[in-house]
Design an enzyme around this catalytic site. Structure first.
Site, short mmCIF file in Angstrom:
data_model
loop_
_atom_site.label_atom_id
_atom_site.label_comp_id
_atom_site.label_asym_id
_atom_site.label_seq_id
_atom_site.Cartn_x
_atom_site.Cartn_y
_atom_site.Cartn_z
N VAL A 1 -2.00 -14.28 5.10
CA VAL A 1 -1.31 -15.41 5.57
C VAL A 1 -1.57 -15.49 7.05
CG1 VAL A 1 0.43 -15.60 3.82
CG2 VAL A 1 0.88 -14.11 6.08
N SER B 1 15.16 -13.48 9.47
CA SER B 1 15.99 -12.32 9.55
C SER B 1 17.25 -12.22 10.25
CB SER B 1 15.40 -11.16 10.01
OG SER B 1 15.81 -10.20 10.24
N TYR C 1 9.41 -7.98 16.20
CA TYR C 1 9.94 -8.82 14.87
C TYR C 1 10.95 -9.76 15.16
CZ TYR C 1 11.93 -8.37 10.34
OH TYR C 1 12.55 -8.66 8.80
N1 LIG Z 1 14.28 -5.74 3.74
C1 LIG Z 1 15.04 -6.01 4.57
O1 LIG Z 1 15.87 -5.69 4.95
C2 LIG Z 1 14.66 -7.60 5.29
C3 LIG Z 1 15.84 -8.03 6.10
C4 LIG Z 1 15.46 -9.33 6.68
C5 LIG Z 1 14.41 -10.18 6.49
N2 LIG Z 1 13.47 -9.43 5.75
C6 LIG Z 1 12.20 -10.19 5.36
O2 LIG Z 1 12.11 -10.31 4.23
C7 LIG Z 1 10.57 -10.55 3.93
C8 LIG Z 1 10.15 -9.70 2.46
O3 LIG Z 1 10.38 -8.31 3.12
P1 LIG Z 1 10.65 -6.96 1.97
O4 LIG Z 1 11.73 -6.16 2.48
O5 LIG Z 1 10.29 -7.48 0.57
O6 LIG Z 1 9.27 -6.23 2.60
P2 LIG Z 1 8.34 -5.39 1.77
O7 LIG Z 1 8.77 -4.83 0.36
O8 LIG Z 1 7.49 -4.67 2.74
O9 LIG Z 1 7.10 -6.54 1.46
C9 LIG Z 1 6.20 -7.30 2.36
C10 LIG Z 1 5.28 -8.09 1.64
O10 LIG Z 1 4.65 -9.01 2.73
C11 LIG Z 1 3.49 -8.90 2.25
N3 LIG Z 1 2.41 -9.14 3.31
C12 LIG Z 1 2.18 -8.11 4.39
N4 LIG Z 1 1.29 -8.47 5.15
C13 LIG Z 1 0.81 -9.51 4.84
C14 LIG Z 1 -0.29 -10.69 4.92
N5 LIG Z 1 -0.97 -10.35 6.15
N6 LIG Z 1 -0.48 -11.48 4.05
C15 LIG Z 1 -0.10 -11.55 2.83
N7 LIG Z 1 1.18 -10.82 2.80
C16 LIG Z 1 1.42 -9.97 3.42
C17 LIG Z 1 3.15 -7.29 1.74
O11 LIG Z 1 1.98 -7.58 0.80
P3 LIG Z 1 1.09 -6.34 0.57
O12 LIG Z 1 2.04 -5.10 0.20
O13 LIG Z 1 0.28 -6.87 -0.51
O14 LIG Z 1 0.02 -6.19 1.51
C18 LIG Z 1 4.39 -7.42 0.82
O15 LIG Z 1 4.39 -8.15 -0.36
C19 LIG Z 1 9.76 -10.00 4.95
O16 LIG Z 1 9.31 -11.40 5.89
C20 LIG Z 1 10.84 -9.44 6.07
O17 LIG Z 1 10.81 -9.65 7.42
C21 LIG Z 1 13.51 -8.41 5.05
#
Ligand SMILES: NC(=O)c1ccc[n+]([C@@H]2O[C@H](COP(=O)([O-])OP(=O)(O)OC[C@H]3O[C@@H](n4cnc5c(N)ncnc54)[C@H](OP(=O)(O)O)[C@@H]3O)[C@@H](O)[C@H]2O)c1
Length: 246
Positions: free
Chosen positions: A63, A141, A154
């Site tokens: 992305v 977030s 972040y």
């Molecule tokens: N978990 C939390 O506590 C939390 C809290 C607030 C916000 N968020 C936000 O929620 C969203 C999802 O987080 P998550 O917790 O599900 O994290 P996660 O399990 O680490 O998943 C991150 C996802 O982003 C993808 N990604 C990373 N770099 C990319 C790139 N350059 N192009 C396309 N895809 C990319 C990864 O794909 P690959 O693995 O295939 O590379 C993976 O599918 C994020 O934006 C995160 O900042 C999470």
């Protein structure tokens, strides 16, 4: 739904993206699911999807790369012919105190989280504008609202998403396109699994509901925001954080 709606979810191989994909599949959406480096979770996920009438395709792409984002959207359009929902969910962390953070540590997070949201929104908006309908949901977030030690990159990327969301909501409203942001608190995924037991316990103490959230908590709000019931909601940032940011 009269015509099968189509959703594009970035970062669908991760914890929150997978939950969003499962929810939208249950609701009957045809899905274009993006991953960057890890296809395995998406292959497993595809088998788990219970609505077998709805179609699902998997698309690799970065992305953060403008052209890669464009070709992913083109691939989705070639398969499904329309685009109703974009969920800008892909994101990374690279936590360091300012003194230790390099320029590259800072820009990498901005490139993926913020430019990535811009890139996909830009390419999808052309299609939604022609359709005169659409729903864009950006995953921000709680850290974008509160800031956090060691997360200046972040926090900046996620606060940027909130400003971007408000601007796009104003620009695209005349074409019947809504744009909202979700601000998750601490959700149980790979992103939070590296934290030590002590850190998790300390975080829980500060959360009024005294627990971390589940990816499904975010997916439920995505489902609502892209439903007809949310048609008059745009430009908002909605927290799903157990009360952490009150
Ligand atoms: N978990 C939390 O506590 C939390 C809290 C607030 C916000 N968020 C936000 O929620 C969203 C999802 O987080 P998550 O917790 O599900 O994290 P996660 O399990 O680490 O998943 C991150 C996802 O982003 C993808 N990604 C990373 N770099 C990319 C790139 N350059 N192009 C396309 N895809 C990319 C990864 O794909 P690959 O693995 O295939 O590379 C993976 O599918 C994020 O934006 C995160 O900042 C999470």
């Amino acid at each position: 739904m009269n015509q099968t709606k189509v959703a594009f979810v970035t970062g669908a191989s991760g914890g929150i993206g997978s939950a969003i994909a499962i929810k939208l599949n249950q609701l009957g959406y045809n899905l274009a699911l993006n991953y960057n480096q890890n296809i395995e979770p998406l292959i497993k996920l595809k088998d788990l999807l219970t609505n077998k009438t709805a179609k699902t395709i998997i698309i690799q792409g970065d992305v953060a790369d403008f052209e890669s984002s464009q070709s992913m959207i083109q691939e989705a359009i070639a398969s499904f012919g329309r685009m109703d929902v974009l969920v800008n969910n892909a994101g990374i962390t690279n936590d360091k105190l300012l003194l230790k953070m390099t320029g590259e540590d800072f820009s990498e997070v901005i490139r993926i989280n913020l430019n990535g949201t811009f890139n996909c929104t830009k390419h999808v908006s052309k299609i939604m504008m022609k359709q005169k309908s659409g729903c864009i949901i950006n995953i921000s977030s709680v850290i974008g609202l509160m800031g956090n030690i060691g997360q200046s990159n972040y926090a900046a990327s996620k606060a940027g998403i909130i400003g971007f969301t408000k601007s796009i909501a104003k620009e695209l409203a005349r074409k019947n396109i809504t744009c909202n942001a979700i601000a998750p608190g601490f959700i149980q995924t790979k992103m939070t699994s590296d934290m030590s037991e002590e850190v998790i316990e300390a975080i829980k103490k500060n959360i009024p509901l005294k627990r971390l959230g589940d990816p499904e908590d975010i997916a439920n709000l995505v489902a609502f925001l892209c439903s007809d019931q949310a048609a008059y909601i745009t430009g908002q940032t909605i927290s799903v954080d157990g009360g952490l940011y009150i």
